[in-house]
Design a protein around this motif. Structure first.
Motif, PDB file in Angstrom:
ATOM      1  N   TYR A   1      -2.246  -9.833  -4.656  1.00 26.42           N
ATOM      2  CA  TYR A   1      -3.223  -9.920  -5.558  1.00 26.42           C
ATOM      3  C   TYR A   1      -4.425  -9.272  -6.226  1.00 26.42           C
ATOM      4  O   TYR A   1      -4.420  -8.780  -7.471  1.00 26.42           O
ATOM      5  CB  TYR A   1      -3.747 -11.715  -5.764  1.00 26.42           C
ATOM      6  CG  TYR A   1      -2.744 -12.181  -5.146  1.00 26.42           C
ATOM      7  CD1 TYR A   1      -1.399 -12.464  -6.443  1.00 26.42           C
ATOM      8  CD2 TYR A   1      -2.751 -13.415  -4.741  1.00 26.42           C
ATOM      9  CE1 TYR A   1      -0.605 -13.425  -5.829  1.00 26.42           C
ATOM     10  CE2 TYR A   1      -1.454 -14.851  -4.504  1.00 26.42           C
ATOM     11  CZ  TYR A   1      -0.638 -15.073  -6.025  1.00 26.42           C
ATOM     12  OH  TYR A   1       0.548 -15.746  -5.776  1.00 26.42           O
ATOM     13  N   LEU A   2      -4.873  -8.117  -4.892  1.00 28.07           N
ATOM     14  CA  LEU A   2      -5.646  -7.394  -5.432  1.00 28.07           C
ATOM     15  C   LEU A   2      -5.166  -5.813  -5.980  1.00 28.07           C
ATOM     16  O   LEU A   2      -6.601  -5.370  -5.910  1.00 28.07           O
ATOM     17  CB  LEU A   2      -7.172  -7.509  -3.714  1.00 28.07           C
ATOM     18  CG  LEU A   2      -7.415  -8.575  -3.742  1.00 28.07           C
ATOM     19  CD1 LEU A   2      -8.631  -7.901  -2.575  1.00 28.07           C
ATOM     20  CD2 LEU A   2      -9.291  -9.146  -5.202  1.00 28.07           C
ATOM     21  N   GLY A   3      -3.978  -5.883  -5.929  1.00 21.51           N
ATOM     22  CA  GLY A   3      -3.368  -4.617  -5.649  1.00 21.51           C
ATOM     23  C   GLY A   3      -3.443  -3.254  -4.654  1.00 21.51           C
ATOM     24  O   GLY A   3      -2.911  -2.489  -5.188  1.00 21.51           O
ATOM     25  N   PHE A   4      -3.661  -3.563  -3.242  1.00 23.03           N
ATOM     26  CA  PHE A   4      -3.491  -3.393  -2.159  1.00 23.03           C
ATOM     27  C   PHE A   4      -2.193  -3.285  -1.655  1.00 23.03           C
ATOM     28  O   PHE A   4      -2.039  -1.596  -0.994  1.00 23.03           O
ATOM     29  CB  PHE A   4      -4.918  -3.631  -1.315  1.00 23.03           C
ATOM     30  CG  PHE A   4      -6.328  -3.375  -1.762  1.00 23.03           C
ATOM     31  CD1 PHE A   4      -7.369  -2.387  -2.407  1.00 23.03           C
ATOM     32  CD2 PHE A   4      -7.019  -4.517  -2.163  1.00 23.03           C
ATOM     33  CE1 PHE A   4      -7.780  -2.482  -2.115  1.00 23.03           C
ATOM     34  CE2 PHE A   4      -8.267  -4.539  -2.808  1.00 23.03           C
ATOM     35  CZ  PHE A   4      -8.999  -3.053  -3.235  1.00 23.03           C
ATOM     36  N   LEU A   5      -1.619  -3.744  -2.165  1.00 25.39           N
ATOM     37  CA  LEU A   5      -0.638  -3.884  -1.341  1.00 25.39           C
ATOM     38  C   LEU A   5       0.865  -3.293  -2.166  1.00 25.39           C
ATOM     39  O   LEU A   5       0.151  -4.214  -3.805  1.00 25.39           O
ATOM     40  CB  LEU A   5       0.173  -5.014  -0.872  1.00 25.39           C
ATOM     41  CG  LEU A   5      -0.558  -4.407   0.750  1.00 25.39           C
ATOM     42  CD1 LEU A   5       0.134  -6.541   1.623  1.00 25.39           C
ATOM     43  CD2 LEU A   5       0.114  -3.072   1.722  1.00 25.39           C
TER      44      LEU A   5
END
Length: 582
Positions: free
Chosen positions: A276-280
């Protein structure tokens, strides 16, 4: 009998445990099916909850728009609670059915195979097997077995359901899930060994306590009560140590489960959060509803494994209990047989009894009976006379195969050791000079001779045994309760109850040991009238020191020096070897 060193292999014991499963009937099948159905409802519930939160939080829909989903979730919660209750009750019912069936077969087997009272197995070990060890199987069938099947199916099924939603989460579940059973199995090896030692200690304590209690009077007379107390204390201390060892390993297996379950749930939460945080960038299109569904299902994937771990020690307990039971029975197939063969019918004709070279010795080797010989024709009555302690009761117990002996005893030409136990007990009846009276009513004690006898048959036997003469004066008659060992009754009343049992049987050979020792002359005459009338057409042996009783028999022999000696003019139906003639 198997010894402790002959404990069945774990794999064999496991197969026999599973073989007992069929005796649980439909109740056990329902107990197994209930968690599986509940698991299906859980997936639906988790999906509805995730959709409700996704639509209200991410989609901004009002609460009224998802009331149908909320109602469906409430219904599922109720259904799962009902299923849980049904599964628990069904498991208990199925386990009780298995225990009852197993106890019936064990009891029948012990009655058929145990030849001598006071010989191994000890009464305490028998009681422990029939009560404690059989009870040790309950949780295996009621809880462990449904949990094991649920743990084998549900985690994999949950992972498969999650594959279309997020394959990373599904793979994480498939990777961490199998690690739990593997490490639990490693801990289980130690648990099995510890539980085996605990079961052995429990049987030893039961045997110690029962045998010391039975011999309490003798121990007191010889001043050895302190040694008996120390023995029981040592056995109980061994049981305490072994029980603590089982608990330590059980806590270890629970810790292993919680570690891997926490690792799996934390991994899913970390993955969803980072996505959700966009790190993956593995699954950038993961919606709030899908992520919530994965998070809700994460702990539920490990829930069946937690349930299995909670009851994992029940498996070790059941295996050890079954091994102890198998050590008690001579034929392990008894545990798998669904049917109990009824005892063979007794012979309806008189029997010919022959004894040749009968020798019975004490533990120190002193002969009680020394080369005794006897040939009793079918349908004849014989009185064997002699003072107390001469060996009459020993002869009776040898003739009825209740003690080991040397020499030959044959009924109708068939050696006594060759008779199957049920057939032998149906062919002969033995009433000892001290009949065993159990806690219960007078009628129940008489009916002990024939569990299928109805009230009318028991009343008739009581009348013929002259029990009614004293029971009719009691407020409850034959329903009067008596204590263990005949507490509340006189010696003569106990003897009459024992003789009344004879009239519920249909033997071909009757052996009576001092049947009238505690009766007054008038009652003795009445009892003998009934006994000899019943023995008409049967073979009868009466061991007595009373000349009045002996006078009723067709022949009289006297016992001396461990042998039977002929009495002049009274041995017309009895054949003795030349060296035994007076």
């Amino acid at each position: 009998m198997a010894s402790a060193s002959q404990t069945p292999a774990p794999a064999t014991t496991a197969r026999k445990l599973m073989g007992l499963r069929a005796q649980g009937g439909y109740a056990l099948h329902l107990a197994i099916a209930a968690p599986l159905v509940s698991g299906v409802l859980l997936v639906v519930y988790a999906w509805l909850l995730a959709q409700t939160l996704g639509r209200t939080i991410e989609g901004g829909e009002p609460l009224s728009a998802v009331l149908g989903l909320i109602a469906a979730m409430a219904l599922i919660v109720i259904l799962r609670a009902i299923l849980s209750l049904i599964g628990e009750q069904a498991g208990t019912i199925g386990a009780e059915a298995i225990k009852k069936s197993l106890r019936d077969r064990l009891f029948s087997h012990l009655l058929a195979q145990r030849h001598a009272l006071g010989l191994k197995p000890a009464s305490g070990a028998v009681a422990a097997a029939l009560i404690d060890q059989v009870d040790g199987l309950e949780n295996f069938f009621a809880r462990y077995l449904p949990a094991m099947i649920a743990a084998a199916i549900l985690p994999v099924a949950f992972a498969v359901v999650l594959f279309p939603i997020d394959w990373v989460v599904a793979l994480l579940f498939l990777f961490t899930g199998p690690l739990i059973p593997v490490f639990m199995a490693l801990a289980g090896w130690g648990a099995q060994a510890a539980t085996d030692r605990q079961a052995t200690a429990l049987s030893r304590l039961s045997a110690h306590f029962a045998d010391r209690l039975r011999g309490l009077l003798t121990l007191k007379l010889f001043g050895r009560e302190a040694d008996a107390i120390n023995d029981v204390h040592a056995a109980s201390e061994a049981l305490r140590r072994r029980t603590n060892a089982v608990l330590r390993i059980a806590f270890l297996s629970s810790a292993i489960l919680e570690f891997f379950a926490a690792l799996g749930v934390a991994g899913v939460a970390l993955y969803v959060g980072l996505t959700y945080l966009g790190f993956l960038g593995i699954n950038p299109g993961l919606t709030l509803g899908a992520g919530l569904f994965a998070l809700i299902m994460a702990p539920e994937v490990y829930a069946p494994l937690r349930q299995l771990a909670a009851h994992y020690h029940d498996r070790a307990t059941a295996r050890s209990a079954l091994a102890e039971i198998e050590n008690l029975v001579a034929d392990p197939d008894t545990l798998q047989s669904a049917d109990i063969a009824p005892p063979a019918l007794a012979h309806k004709r008189a029997t010919h009894l022959t004894i040749s070279g009968l020798t019975v010795r004490t533990a120190s080797g002193t002969p009680i009976l020394d080369g005794l010989n006897l040939d009793l024709a079918a349908g004849q009555s014989l009185a064997i006379m002699g003072p107390s302690g001469i060996g009459k009761s020993t002869l009776a117990r040898a003739m009825t195969r209740l003690i080991p002996f040397d020499g030959e005893i044959a009924i109708d030409g068939r050696p006594l050791p060759d008779w199957p136990e049920p057939e032998l007990r149906g062919t002969l009846a033995f009433i000892g000079q001290k009949p065993r009276i159990f806690t219960g009513t007078i009628a129940e004690n008489i009916g002990f001779a024939d569990p299928l006898a109805d009230d009318a048959a028991i009343a008739s036997a009581a009348e013929r045994g002259l029990v009614s003469q004293f029971s009719s004066a009691l407020p409850d008659g034959l329903a009067t309760l008596v204590g263990e060992g005949g507490y509340g009754l006189s010696g003569g009343q106990i003897q009459r109850i024992g003789l009344a049992r004879l009239f519920l049987t249909d033997p071909a050979l009757i052996v009576l040991d001092e049947p009238t020792a505690h009766l007054d002359p008038q009652t003795e005459a009445q009892v003998l009238d009934q006994v000899f009338a019943f023995a008409e057409g049967r073979t009868l042996i009466i061991l007595t020191h009373s000349a009045t009783v002996a006078a009723r028999a067709d022949a009289v022999l006297r016992m001396a020096g461990g042998r039977l000696l002929a009495t002049p003019h009274r041995a017309k139906s009895v054949t003795l070897k030349r060296e035994d003639r007076a």
